[in-house]
Scaffold this motif. Structure first.
Motif, PDB file in Angstrom:
ATOM      1  N   ARG A 188       0.954  -1.025  -0.255  1.00  0.00           N
ATOM      2  CA  ARG A 188      -0.109   0.214  -0.359  1.00  0.00           C
ATOM      3  C   ARG A 188       0.929   1.175   0.015  1.00  0.00           C
ATOM      4  N   PHE A 189       0.487   2.566  -0.519  1.00  0.00           N
ATOM      5  CA  PHE A 189       0.906   4.283  -0.488  1.00  0.00           C
ATOM      6  C   PHE A 189       1.337   3.995   1.226  1.00  0.00           C
ATOM      7  N   ASN A 190       2.175   4.910   1.263  1.00  0.00           N
ATOM      8  CA  ASN A 190       2.797   5.432   1.952  1.00  0.00           C
ATOM      9  C   ASN A 190       2.545   7.417   2.701  1.00  0.00           C
ATOM     10  N   ASP A 191       4.152   7.393   3.073  1.00  0.00           N
ATOM     11  CA  ASP A 191       3.982   8.678   3.121  1.00  0.00           C
ATOM     12  C   ASP A 191       3.960   9.412   1.731  1.00  0.00           C
ATOM     13  N   GLY A 192       3.820  10.460   1.428  1.00  0.00           N
ATOM     14  CA  GLY A 192       4.470  11.499   0.227  1.00  0.00           C
ATOM     15  C   GLY A 192       4.371  12.881   0.513  1.00  0.00           C
ATOM     16  N   ALA A 193       4.760  14.009  -0.596  1.00  0.00           N
ATOM     17  CA  ALA A 193       4.896  15.149  -0.926  1.00  0.00           C
ATOM     18  C   ALA A 193       5.045  15.729  -2.412  1.00  0.00           C
ATOM     19  N   CYS A 194       4.814  16.954  -2.059  1.00  0.00           N
ATOM     20  CA  CYS A 194       4.964  16.820  -3.427  1.00  0.00           C
ATOM     21  C   CYS A 194       6.001  18.507  -3.352  1.00  0.00           C
ATOM     22  N   ASP A 195       7.223  18.330  -4.406  1.00  0.00           N
ATOM     23  CA  ASP A 195       8.672  18.963  -5.241  1.00  0.00           C
ATOM     24  C   ASP A 195       7.573  20.581  -5.347  1.00  0.00           C
ATOM     25  N   PRO A 196       8.782  21.278  -4.842  1.00  0.00           N
ATOM     26  CA  PRO A 196       8.261  22.573  -5.724  1.00  0.00           C
ATOM     27  C   PRO A 196       8.306  23.283  -6.726  1.00  0.00           C
ATOM     28  N   GLU A 230       5.719  -6.451   5.947  1.00  0.00           N
ATOM     29  CA  GLU A 230       6.588  -5.909   5.689  1.00  0.00           C
ATOM     30  C   GLU A 230       8.440  -6.799   5.464  1.00  0.00           C
ATOM     31  N   THR A 231       7.324  -7.012   4.394  1.00  0.00           N
ATOM     32  CA  THR A 231       8.504  -7.833   3.592  1.00  0.00           C
ATOM     33  C   THR A 231       9.710  -7.052   2.849  1.00  0.00           C
ATOM     34  N   THR A 232      11.250  -7.158   2.511  1.00  0.00           N
ATOM     35  CA  THR A 232      11.907  -6.453   2.171  1.00  0.00           C
ATOM     36  C   THR A 232      12.526  -5.916   1.104  1.00  0.00           C
ATOM     37  N   GLY A 233      12.142  -4.454   0.889  1.00  0.00           N
ATOM     38  CA  GLY A 233      12.531  -4.400  -0.648  1.00  0.00           C
ATOM     39  C   GLY A 233      12.158  -4.788  -1.564  1.00  0.00           C
ATOM     40  N   ARG A 234      10.263  -4.781  -0.961  1.00  0.00           N
ATOM     41  CA  ARG A 234       9.151  -5.089  -1.768  1.00  0.00           C
ATOM     42  C   ARG A 234       8.932  -3.559  -2.535  1.00  0.00           C
ATOM     43  N   ALA A 235       9.033  -2.793  -2.011  1.00  0.00           N
ATOM     44  CA  ALA A 235       8.016  -1.473  -2.328  1.00  0.00           C
ATOM     45  C   ALA A 235       8.748  -0.827  -3.359  1.00  0.00           C
ATOM     46  N   ALA A 236       8.258   0.853  -3.649  1.00  0.00           N
ATOM     47  CA  ALA A 236       9.335   1.365  -3.990  1.00  0.00           C
ATOM     48  C   ALA A 236       8.386   2.954  -4.217  1.00  0.00           C
ATOM     49  N   LEU A 237       9.283   3.314  -4.429  1.00  0.00           N
ATOM     50  CA  LEU A 237       9.592   4.898  -4.638  1.00  0.00           C
ATOM     51  C   LEU A 237       8.733   5.564  -6.135  1.00  0.00           C
ATOM     52  N   TYR A 238       7.576   6.600  -5.467  1.00  0.00           N
ATOM     53  CA  TYR A 238       6.849   6.335  -7.405  1.00  0.00           C
ATOM     54  C   TYR A 238       7.020   8.481  -7.583  1.00  0.00           C
ATOM     55  N   ARG A 287       5.512   7.623 -12.433  1.00  0.00           N
ATOM     56  CA  ARG A 287       6.502   6.698 -12.949  1.00  0.00           C
ATOM     57  C   ARG A 287       7.411   6.271 -12.033  1.00  0.00           C
ATOM     58  N   GLU A 288       8.014   4.791 -11.651  1.00  0.00           N
ATOM     59  CA  GLU A 288       8.950   4.263 -10.100  1.00  0.00           C
ATOM     60  C   GLU A 288       9.910   5.255 -10.607  1.00  0.00           C
ATOM     61  N   VAL A 289      10.554   5.695  -9.166  1.00  0.00           N
ATOM     62  CA  VAL A 289      12.068   6.469  -9.372  1.00  0.00           C
ATOM     63  C   VAL A 289      12.840   5.661  -9.118  1.00  0.00           C
ATOM     64  N   LEU A 290      12.292   4.951  -7.883  1.00  0.00           N
ATOM     65  CA  LEU A 290      13.853   4.210  -7.353  1.00  0.00           C
ATOM     66  C   LEU A 290      12.716   2.617  -6.391  1.00  0.00           C
ATOM     67  N   ALA A 291      13.675   1.372  -6.749  1.00  0.00           N
ATOM     68  CA  ALA A 291      13.196   0.222  -6.410  1.00  0.00           C
ATOM     69  C   ALA A 291      13.584  -0.427  -5.006  1.00  0.00           C
ATOM     70  N   GLY A 292      12.808  -1.777  -4.713  1.00  0.00           N
ATOM     71  CA  GLY A 292      14.015  -2.262  -3.918  1.00  0.00           C
ATOM     72  C   GLY A 292      13.735  -1.128  -2.543  1.00  0.00           C
ATOM     73  N   VAL A 293      12.910  -0.843  -2.233  1.00  0.00           N
ATOM     74  CA  VAL A 293      12.223   0.018  -0.932  1.00  0.00           C
ATOM     75  C   VAL A 293      11.494  -0.833   0.219  1.00  0.00           C
ATOM     76  N   THR A 294      11.408  -0.882   1.469  1.00  0.00           N
ATOM     77  CA  THR A 294      11.387  -1.241   2.199  1.00  0.00           C
ATOM     78  C   THR A 294       9.852  -0.599   2.831  1.00  0.00           C
ATOM     79  N   ASN A 295      10.063   0.249   2.985  1.00  0.00           N
ATOM     80  CA  ASN A 295       8.602   1.075   3.658  1.00  0.00           C
ATOM     81  C   ASN A 295       8.822   2.692   3.604  1.00  0.00           C
TER      82      ASN A 295
END
Length: 291
Positions: free
Chosen positions: A100-108, A121-129, A138-146
């Motif tokens: 599931r999606f968690n925290d987020g914010a807008c850039d300038p 809580e599987t290690t490395g299963r999540a991502a940053l978009y 777009r996915e910008v960072l893979a291998g994220v845990t939390n």
């Protein structure tokens, strides 16, 4: 040390996160993640409202032309000023099952960044978009845990990021041409006794304020990662922070009670509350989503 006198909203939710100051209405907005709720409170009058989105919600941010953008369980959702959906959830490519999606914010620059975590809580299963104004994701960072706190320096040139699974606060280097991540440096590495890094914000002086889940505090760090000060709270599960109020001079802190035992809840009656204090510095107004 914050106390009962510093509570803005008592028992605000089970898993309160993602506080955001609404400049237009001068209200504080935060989410109760698993309840799928967005909460709004006027810190002056105490008037409050709770809006149910019907799906877990990890973060919200204001849109430049009114309304809100949300990171919900399975993607991104646009909402109007009354918190009504405008269209369907925009899925994130490659988002794995059981996440599931968690925290987020807008850039300038008007992009909305948010990441995922795995329910088990599987290690490395999540991502940053990154969600752009044209509706693309777009996915910008893979291998994220939390995936957790995201913030930028006052001039927008530095991006700060927390993957709680790494136990660190990092600086990400972006390619200015396409926004891809091309470098990563650890600014702050936390020890297990400190708690786990969670949400964060940056003040007008460029210092970073980091909430520590299980650590019962918020810490302020210099842009070089040096500890400047610590604000203690009477609860263990401190989730996130933001600035708001007159002159953006108030620091709002969200906390959680999810997962605490009955004995812990008895010891921490203020768990799940929203706190506020005046730390003597000002914050930055939240950036807005261009879509």
């Amino acid at each position: 040390m914050l106390t009962q006198d510093d509570v803005l909203v008592h028992g605000a939710g089970d898993l309160c996160e993602g506080p955001c100051w609404d400049v237009g209405t001068k209200t504080l907005v935060w989410v109760d993640i698993l309840a799928g709720a967005v909460n709004v409170v006027d810190p002056v009058s105490g008037t409050s409202a709770r809006h149910l989105l019907g799906t877990p919600v990890g973060a919200v941010a204001p849109r430049a032309h009114g309304g809100w953008v949300a990171a919900v369980e399975r993607g991104f959702l646009l909402l109007d000023g009354a918190w009504r959906p405008e269209g369907d959830v925009v899925p994130a490519p490659g988002q794995g099952p059981g996440t599931r999606f968690n925290d987020g914010a807008c850039d300038p620059f008007g992009h909305f960044w948010a990441g995922t975590l795995s329910y088990d809580e599987t290690t490395g299963r999540a991502a940053l978009y990154r969600f752009d104004a044209d509706g693309s994701v777009r996915e910008v960072l893979a291998g994220v845990t939390n995936s957790n706190g995201i913030a930028w320096s006052p001039d927008g040139t530095e991006m700060y990021y927390v993957d709680t699974g790494r136990g660190s606060l990092d600086r990400l280097e972006l390619d200015p041409a396409d926004g891809s991540i091309v470098g990563r440096t650890t600014l702050v590495e936390l020890m297990p006794r400190d708690g786990l890094p969670d949400g964060l914000t940056v003040d007008a002086e460029g210092y970073l304020w980091l909430a520590l889940w299980g650590g019962g505090c918020v810490r302020r760090y210099t842009p070089r990662g040096e500890l400047d000060r610590e604000v203690r709270l009477p609860v263990d599960l401190v989730t996130s922070v933001t600035f708001g109020g007159d002159g953006l001079a108030e620091l709002y802190v969200t906390t959680a009670r999810d997962g605490l035992s009955p004995a812990q809840l008895t010891e921490q009656p203020l768990a799940g509350s929203v706190f506020r204090c005046r730390p003597g510095v000002q914050g930055l107004a939240p950036s807005t989503f261009a879509g």
